[in-house]
Design a protein around this motif. Structure first.
Motif, PDB file in Angstrom:
ATOM      1  N   ILE A  11     -10.439  -6.078  14.056  1.00  0.00           N
ATOM      2  CA  ILE A  11      -9.533  -6.134  12.922  1.00  0.00           C
ATOM      3  C   ILE A  11      -8.615  -5.033  13.146  1.00  0.00           C
ATOM      4  O   ILE A  11      -9.279  -3.837  12.880  1.00  0.00           O
ATOM      5  CB  ILE A  11      -9.909  -6.498  11.579  1.00  0.00           C
ATOM      6  CG1 ILE A  11     -10.956  -7.826  11.539  1.00  0.00           C
ATOM      7  CG2 ILE A  11      -8.808  -6.585  10.662  1.00  0.00           C
ATOM      8  CD1 ILE A  11     -11.629  -7.742  10.174  1.00  0.00           C
ATOM      9  N   THR A  12      -7.194  -5.234  13.499  1.00  0.00           N
ATOM     10  CA  THR A  12      -6.578  -3.906  13.263  1.00  0.00           C
ATOM     11  C   THR A  12      -5.264  -4.354  12.728  1.00  0.00           C
ATOM     12  O   THR A  12      -4.751  -5.539  12.532  1.00  0.00           O
ATOM     13  CB  THR A  12      -6.125  -3.754  15.050  1.00  0.00           C
ATOM     14  OG1 THR A  12      -5.611  -4.967  15.584  1.00  0.00           O
ATOM     15  CG2 THR A  12      -7.251  -3.312  15.723  1.00  0.00           C
ATOM     16  N   SER A  13      -4.375  -3.381  12.079  1.00  0.00           N
ATOM     17  CA  SER A  13      -3.307  -3.727  11.770  1.00  0.00           C
ATOM     18  C   SER A  13      -2.060  -3.735  12.843  1.00  0.00           C
ATOM     19  O   SER A  13      -1.969  -3.124  13.739  1.00  0.00           O
ATOM     20  CB  SER A  13      -2.656  -2.296  10.777  1.00  0.00           C
ATOM     21  OG  SER A  13      -1.244  -2.593  10.290  1.00  0.00           O
ATOM     22  N   ASN A  14      -1.095  -4.940  12.282  1.00  0.00           N
ATOM     23  CA  ASN A  14      -0.106  -4.918  13.521  1.00  0.00           C
ATOM     24  C   ASN A  14       1.146  -4.447  12.857  1.00  0.00           C
ATOM     25  O   ASN A  14       2.218  -4.359  13.571  1.00  0.00           O
ATOM     26  CB  ASN A  14       0.275  -6.315  13.524  1.00  0.00           C
ATOM     27  CG  ASN A  14       0.517  -7.103  12.657  1.00  0.00           C
ATOM     28  OD1 ASN A  14       1.239  -6.972  11.501  1.00  0.00           O
ATOM     29  ND2 ASN A  14      -0.055  -8.380  12.711  1.00  0.00           N
ATOM     30  N   ASP A  15       1.032  -3.675  11.840  1.00  0.00           N
ATOM     31  CA  ASP A  15       2.292  -3.134  11.255  1.00  0.00           C
ATOM     32  C   ASP A  15       3.404  -3.686  10.967  1.00  0.00           C
ATOM     33  O   ASP A  15       4.600  -3.382  10.734  1.00  0.00           O
ATOM     34  CB  ASP A  15       2.518  -1.754  11.865  1.00  0.00           C
ATOM     35  CG  ASP A  15       1.606  -0.698  11.927  1.00  0.00           C
ATOM     36  OD1 ASP A  15       0.502  -0.749  11.173  1.00  0.00           O
ATOM     37  OD2 ASP A  15       1.611   0.419  12.638  1.00  0.00           O
ATOM     38  N   GLY A  16       3.248  -5.303  10.951  1.00  0.00           N
ATOM     39  CA  GLY A  16       4.339  -6.228  10.827  1.00  0.00           C
ATOM     40  C   GLY A  16       5.591  -6.183  12.101  1.00  0.00           C
ATOM     41  O   GLY A  16       6.740  -6.392  11.665  1.00  0.00           O
TER      42      GLY A  16
ATOM     43  N   GLU B  96      -4.145  -6.701   2.733  1.00  0.00           N
ATOM     44  CA  GLU B  96      -3.520  -7.031   4.075  1.00  0.00           C
ATOM     45  C   GLU B  96      -2.039  -7.558   3.856  1.00  0.00           C
ATOM     46  O   GLU B  96      -1.649  -8.189   4.930  1.00  0.00           O
ATOM     47  CB  GLU B  96      -4.622  -7.794   4.659  1.00  0.00           C
ATOM     48  CG  GLU B  96      -4.323  -9.305   4.058  1.00  0.00           C
ATOM     49  CD  GLU B  96      -5.332 -10.188   4.846  1.00  0.00           C
ATOM     50  OE1 GLU B  96      -5.068 -10.766   6.033  1.00  0.00           O
ATOM     51  OE2 GLU B  96      -6.707 -10.355   4.447  1.00  0.00           O
ATOM     52  N   TRP B  97      -1.501  -7.662   2.811  1.00  0.00           N
ATOM     53  CA  TRP B  97      -0.091  -8.385   2.725  1.00  0.00           C
ATOM     54  C   TRP B  97       1.074  -7.626   2.671  1.00  0.00           C
ATOM     55  O   TRP B  97       1.096  -6.500   2.025  1.00  0.00           O
ATOM     56  CB  TRP B  97      -0.273  -9.265   1.515  1.00  0.00           C
ATOM     57  CG  TRP B  97      -1.668 -10.049   1.464  1.00  0.00           C
ATOM     58  CD1 TRP B  97      -2.800  -9.810   0.886  1.00  0.00           C
ATOM     59  CD2 TRP B  97      -1.900 -11.227   2.274  1.00  0.00           C
ATOM     60  NE1 TRP B  97      -3.684 -10.862   0.939  1.00  0.00           N
ATOM     61  CE2 TRP B  97      -3.057 -11.841   2.189  1.00  0.00           C
ATOM     62  CE3 TRP B  97      -0.773 -12.027   3.381  1.00  0.00           C
ATOM     63  CZ2 TRP B  97      -3.488 -12.967   2.691  1.00  0.00           C
ATOM     64  CZ3 TRP B  97      -1.366 -13.127   3.969  1.00  0.00           C
ATOM     65  CH2 TRP B  97      -2.772 -13.515   3.656  1.00  0.00           C
TER      66      TRP B  97
ATOM     67  N   ASN C 264       8.247 -14.858   1.625  1.00  0.00           N
ATOM     68  CA  ASN C 264       7.104 -15.169   2.058  1.00  0.00           C
ATOM     69  C   ASN C 264       6.293 -13.890   2.154  1.00  0.00           C
ATOM     70  O   ASN C 264       6.603 -12.785   2.691  1.00  0.00           O
ATOM     71  CB  ASN C 264       7.274 -15.810   3.560  1.00  0.00           C
ATOM     72  CG  ASN C 264       5.829 -16.504   4.169  1.00  0.00           C
ATOM     73  OD1 ASN C 264       5.333 -17.026   3.372  1.00  0.00           O
ATOM     74  ND2 ASN C 264       5.707 -16.052   5.458  1.00  0.00           N
ATOM     75  N   ASP C 265       4.680 -14.124   1.715  1.00  0.00           N
ATOM     76  CA  ASP C 265       3.723 -13.026   2.170  1.00  0.00           C
ATOM     77  C   ASP C 265       3.177 -13.354   3.429  1.00  0.00           C
ATOM     78  O   ASP C 265       2.882 -14.491   3.795  1.00  0.00           O
ATOM     79  CB  ASP C 265       2.639 -13.185   0.774  1.00  0.00           C
ATOM     80  CG  ASP C 265       3.423 -12.644  -0.429  1.00  0.00           C
ATOM     81  OD1 ASP C 265       4.351 -12.028  -0.256  1.00  0.00           O
ATOM     82  OD2 ASP C 265       2.550 -13.009  -1.366  1.00  0.00           O
ATOM     83  N   PHE C 266       2.829 -12.267   4.093  1.00  0.00           N
ATOM     84  CA  PHE C 266       2.167 -12.494   5.536  1.00  0.00           C
ATOM     85  C   PHE C 266       1.138 -11.487   5.717  1.00  0.00           C
ATOM     86  O   PHE C 266       1.144 -10.122   5.195  1.00  0.00           O
ATOM     87  CB  PHE C 266       3.313 -12.544   6.810  1.00  0.00           C
ATOM     88  CG  PHE C 266       3.878 -11.269   6.697  1.00  0.00           C
ATOM     89  CD1 PHE C 266       3.511 -10.120   8.024  1.00  0.00           C
ATOM     90  CD2 PHE C 266       5.151 -10.849   6.125  1.00  0.00           C
ATOM     91  CE1 PHE C 266       4.406  -9.156   8.021  1.00  0.00           C
ATOM     92  CE2 PHE C 266       5.839  -9.659   6.331  1.00  0.00           C
ATOM     93  CZ  PHE C 266       5.444  -8.806   7.285  1.00  0.00           C
ATOM     94  N   SER C 267       0.275 -11.673   6.502  1.00  0.00           N
ATOM     95  CA  SER C 267      -0.671 -10.697   6.664  1.00  0.00           C
ATOM     96  C   SER C 267      -0.315  -9.532   7.813  1.00  0.00           C
ATOM     97  O   SER C 267       0.110  -9.986   8.725  1.00  0.00           O
ATOM     98  CB  SER C 267      -2.173 -11.223   7.341  1.00  0.00           C
ATOM     99  OG  SER C 267      -2.998 -10.400   7.614  1.00  0.00           O
ATOM    100  N   ILE C 268      -0.731  -8.401   7.598  1.00  0.00           N
ATOM    101  CA  ILE C 268      -0.580  -7.244   8.613  1.00  0.00           C
ATOM    102  C   ILE C 268      -1.443  -7.196   9.485  1.00  0.00           C
ATOM    103  O   ILE C 268      -1.560  -6.292  10.109  1.00  0.00           O
ATOM    104  CB  ILE C 268       0.054  -6.057   8.031  1.00  0.00           C
ATOM    105  CG1 ILE C 268      -0.972  -5.669   6.835  1.00  0.00           C
ATOM    106  CG2 ILE C 268       1.369  -6.331   7.231  1.00  0.00           C
ATOM    107  CD1 ILE C 268      -0.588  -4.425   6.319  1.00  0.00           C
ATOM    108  N   LEU C 269      -2.791  -7.910   9.402  1.00  0.00           N
ATOM    109  CA  LEU C 269      -3.889  -8.033  10.101  1.00  0.00           C
ATOM    110  C   LEU C 269      -3.878  -8.809  11.498  1.00  0.00           C
ATOM    111  O   LEU C 269      -3.458  -9.802  11.208  1.00  0.00           O
ATOM    112  CB  LEU C 269      -5.007  -8.104   9.354  1.00  0.00           C
ATOM    113  CG  LEU C 269      -5.145  -6.874   8.186  1.00  0.00           C
ATOM    114  CD1 LEU C 269      -6.656  -7.042   7.283  1.00  0.00           C
ATOM    115  CD2 LEU C 269      -5.196  -5.462   8.813  1.00  0.00           C
ATOM    116  N   ASP C 270      -4.405  -8.170  12.504  1.00  0.00           N
ATOM    117  CA  ASP C 270      -4.552  -9.049  13.708  1.00  0.00           C
ATOM    118  C   ASP C 270      -6.125  -9.285  13.856  1.00  0.00           C
ATOM    119  O   ASP C 270      -6.822  -8.250  13.680  1.00  0.00           O
ATOM    120  CB  ASP C 270      -3.930  -8.565  14.901  1.00  0.00           C
ATOM    121  CG  ASP C 270      -2.550  -8.700  14.946  1.00  0.00           C
ATOM    122  OD1 ASP C 270      -2.214  -9.738  14.324  1.00  0.00           O
ATOM    123  OD2 ASP C 270      -1.845  -7.859  15.713  1.00  0.00           O
TER     124      ASP C 270
END
Length: 131
Positions: free
Chosen positions: A32-37, A101-102, A120-126
């Motif tokens: 699990i990593t952050s994609n930083d949006g 994660e949002w 829209n809320d979106f996850s910043i995790l991959d």
């Protein structure tokens, strides 16, 4: 002889059931990593909108009990997007410092009429599933 075949059939039946049950695997998230949006940000800049960093991204190490992992993620930061005439068309807000994660996208519904909700809320995790 008949009893032997009955036991043999029972053995194979129980063995087959145990084999198939043991083959079912639970989905395990390996990474699990952050994609930083990045994808959300590129969606605007690739269309020619100008990105303005209103508040820089602040990243901290956050613990997620669902995965029993610490992940370095953005917890705050704000980017705004403007068209060629200088009009606001969208923003991406990474939050108020809370470890979650949002992030939130908000946009001008006149500029994007196909998306009338405006937010829209979106996850910043991959997530990468272990195979």
């Amino acid at each position: 002889m008949f009893k032997l075949n009955k036991w043999l059939v029972s053995f194979y039946l129980v063995g087959s059931v145990l084999f198939f049950v043991s083959c079912e695997k639970e989905v395990v998230i390996d990474t699990i990593t952050s994609n930083d949006g990045v994808q959300a940000r590129l969606a605007y800049t690739d269309k020619g909108y100008t990105e303005i960093e209103v508040n820089p991204i602040v990243k901290i190490n956050c613990y997620f009990s669902d995965w029993d992992k610490d992940i370095m993620i953005p917890v705050s930061g704000l980017f705004e997007y403007y068209n060629a005439e200088g009009n606001w068309v969208a923003s991406i807000d990474f939050g108020n410092g809370t470890c979650d994660e949002w992030a939130n996208k908000a946009w001008d519904v006149d500029a994007f009429p196909d998306f009338p909700s405006g937010t829209n809320d979106f996850s910043i995790l991959d997530y990468k599933v272990k195979k």
